[in-house]
Design a protein around this motif. Structure first.
Motif, PDB file in Angstrom:
ATOM      1  N   SER A 173     -18.449 -48.491 117.701  1.00  0.00           N
ATOM      2  CA  SER A 173     -18.627 -48.981 116.344  1.00  0.00           C
ATOM      3  C   SER A 173     -17.372 -49.735 115.945  1.00  0.00           C
ATOM      4  N   PRO A 174     -17.417 -50.577 114.906  1.00  0.00           N
ATOM      5  CA  PRO A 174     -16.260 -51.421 114.589  1.00  0.00           C
ATOM      6  C   PRO A 174     -14.951 -50.670 114.487  1.00  0.00           C
ATOM      7  N   THR A 229     -14.155 -59.957 114.780  1.00  0.00           N
ATOM      8  CA  THR A 229     -13.452 -58.730 114.401  1.00  0.00           C
ATOM      9  C   THR A 229     -14.023 -57.507 115.085  1.00  0.00           C
ATOM     10  N   ASP A 230     -15.251 -57.601 115.606  1.00  0.00           N
ATOM     11  CA  ASP A 230     -15.870 -56.470 116.281  1.00  0.00           C
ATOM     12  C   ASP A 230     -15.871 -56.606 117.805  1.00  0.00           C
ATOM     13  N   HIS A 243      -8.449 -62.259 119.460  1.00  0.00           N
ATOM     14  CA  HIS A 243      -9.129 -63.528 119.677  1.00  0.00           C
ATOM     15  C   HIS A 243      -8.618 -64.602 118.736  1.00  0.00           C
ATOM     16  N   THR A 244      -8.799 -65.841 119.167  1.00  0.00           N
ATOM     17  CA  THR A 244      -8.390 -66.988 118.368  1.00  0.00           C
ATOM     18  C   THR A 244      -9.618 -67.641 117.745  1.00  0.00           C
ATOM     19  N   PRO A 277     -23.218 -53.866 114.240  1.00  0.00           N
ATOM     20  CA  PRO A 277     -23.893 -53.856 112.930  1.00  0.00           C
ATOM     21  C   PRO A 277     -24.919 -54.978 112.819  1.00  0.00           C
ATOM     22  N   VAL A 278     -26.021 -54.686 112.142  1.00  0.00           N
ATOM     23  CA  VAL A 278     -27.084 -55.671 111.972  1.00  0.00           C
ATOM     24  C   VAL A 278     -26.594 -56.919 111.240  1.00  0.00           C
ATOM     25  N   GLN A 279     -25.486 -56.801 110.519  1.00  0.00           N
ATOM     26  CA  GLN A 279     -24.956 -57.963 109.807  1.00  0.00           C
ATOM     27  C   GLN A 279     -24.568 -59.081 110.766  1.00  0.00           C
TER      28      GLN A 279
END
Length: 324
Positions: A6-7, A234-235, A240-241, A273-275
């Motif tokens: 998870s995040p 972010t997840d 990362h760039t 996440p579904v987002q």
């Protein structure tokens, strides 16, 4: 098998070891090797300079190297019996949190009889969603199941996916493939690679590595199936760039350059996440891309509900795109 955290957990466990699962590959190797048709390209720096001979009957060509940079860069190619026309190709990219998973999992389609797991806390290891290989072959599709570097580096995985597409297109005539009818299907981590294939086609980006061969061949696909794929930087594991963010590529794409998408996600997914998929749909629609999102109520990550409810609509999507 798809493995994410998870995040919040992903940021804490970027280097955690994950369990792996594999399904034994069913199929036999084809006959003697011969030189491939180059499809108007430079030669790839792989041992694929000698491809197995493709006969008229259905066949399996296992462990084809599509690049020579890393031993993981191999694919299994499943070919239908020869028809009147070259076969459309589905390129399947497995999930696994960029750390585990294998191309042979495509032989493990479970079908509608598999029950959903009992509700519980978020789990790192869950069911696997794969296409129905037997039905695809029976309908005349070819299927490539792709392995890639499992280094928890989404960029390396996407580079490998593009190299696999270039290899297959460069050898399309030899392998009885239609180079104008390629689709990418990715689940979980594989969804990120499928997304990148679609939105960076025709551009030179951090996802293109000329060392992997066939640099002058298009890595475009003509359709994408994205099951609960990751898209938000972010997840993703590691740092990362902005050059690795898919959304600016979508926003700056030429009209009509991004192929149709079919996206599915569970609203109880506590891993990706579904987002992710909602944001992706919004961006694709704004860019003028034909895209749909199916949200499965109460379904988690890699839930067997996807195989029970989404296989037939997904096949209908591919059939429509490729006029099957």
């Amino acid at each position: 098998m798809s493995v994410f955290a998870s995040p919040a957990v992903a940021r804490r466990r970027a280097r955690t070891a994950f369990a792996a699962a594999a399904v034994l590959l069913a199929g036999a190797c084809s006959s003697p090797t011969a030189s491939p048709a180059a499809h108007g390209t430079t030669a790839a720096s792989t041992s694929a300079s000698a491809l197995p001979t493709v006969g008229p009957s259905a066949s399996t060509l296992p462990d084809l190297p599509y690049a020579a940079f890393d031993p993981a860069e191999q694919l299994d190619l499943y070919l239908p019996a020869a028809g009147a026309h070259p076969a459309p190709l589905l390129i399947w990219i497995h999930g696994g949190g960029w750390h585990t998973g294998d191309k042979t999992q495509i032989t493990g389609f479970a079908g509608p009889s598999v029950k959903a797991p009992a509700p519980g806390p978020c789990r790192d290891i869950v069911e696997v969603q794969v296409p129905d290989l037997a039905e695809l072959l029976a309908k005349g599709y070819a299927v490539a199941a792709v392995n890639y570097r499992l280094t928890q580096d989404p960029v390396a995985a996407a580079q490998d996916a593009k190299a696999a597409v270039r290899f297959l297109r460069a050898n399309a005539q030899r392998l009885r493939l239609d180079p104008d009818r390629f689709a990418a299907w990715g689940d979980s981590a594989g969804g990120y690679s499928a997304l990148i294939l679609a939105v960076t086609a025709g551009r030179r980006t951090v996802f293109d590595d000329p060392r992997l061969g066939h640099a002058d061949v298009s890595a475009a696909v003509q359709a994408v199936v994205d099951d609960f794929g990751a898209s938000e930087l972010t997840d993703l594991p590691g740092s990362h760039t902005a050059a690795e963010d898919p959304f600016p590529y979508i926003a700056s794409a030429k009209p009509g350059s991004i192929p149709p998408f079919r996206i599915a996600h569970g609203d109880a997914d506590c891993v990706v996440p579904v987002q992710h998929s909602r944001d992706l749909l919004t961006a694709l629609t704004k860019a003028g891309t034909a895209a749909t999102l199916t949200v499965l109520p109460g379904s988690g990550h890699e839930d067997p509900a996807f195989m029970r409810t989404q296989w037939k609509p997904t096949l209908a999507f591919l059939d429509h795109i490729f006029h099957m």
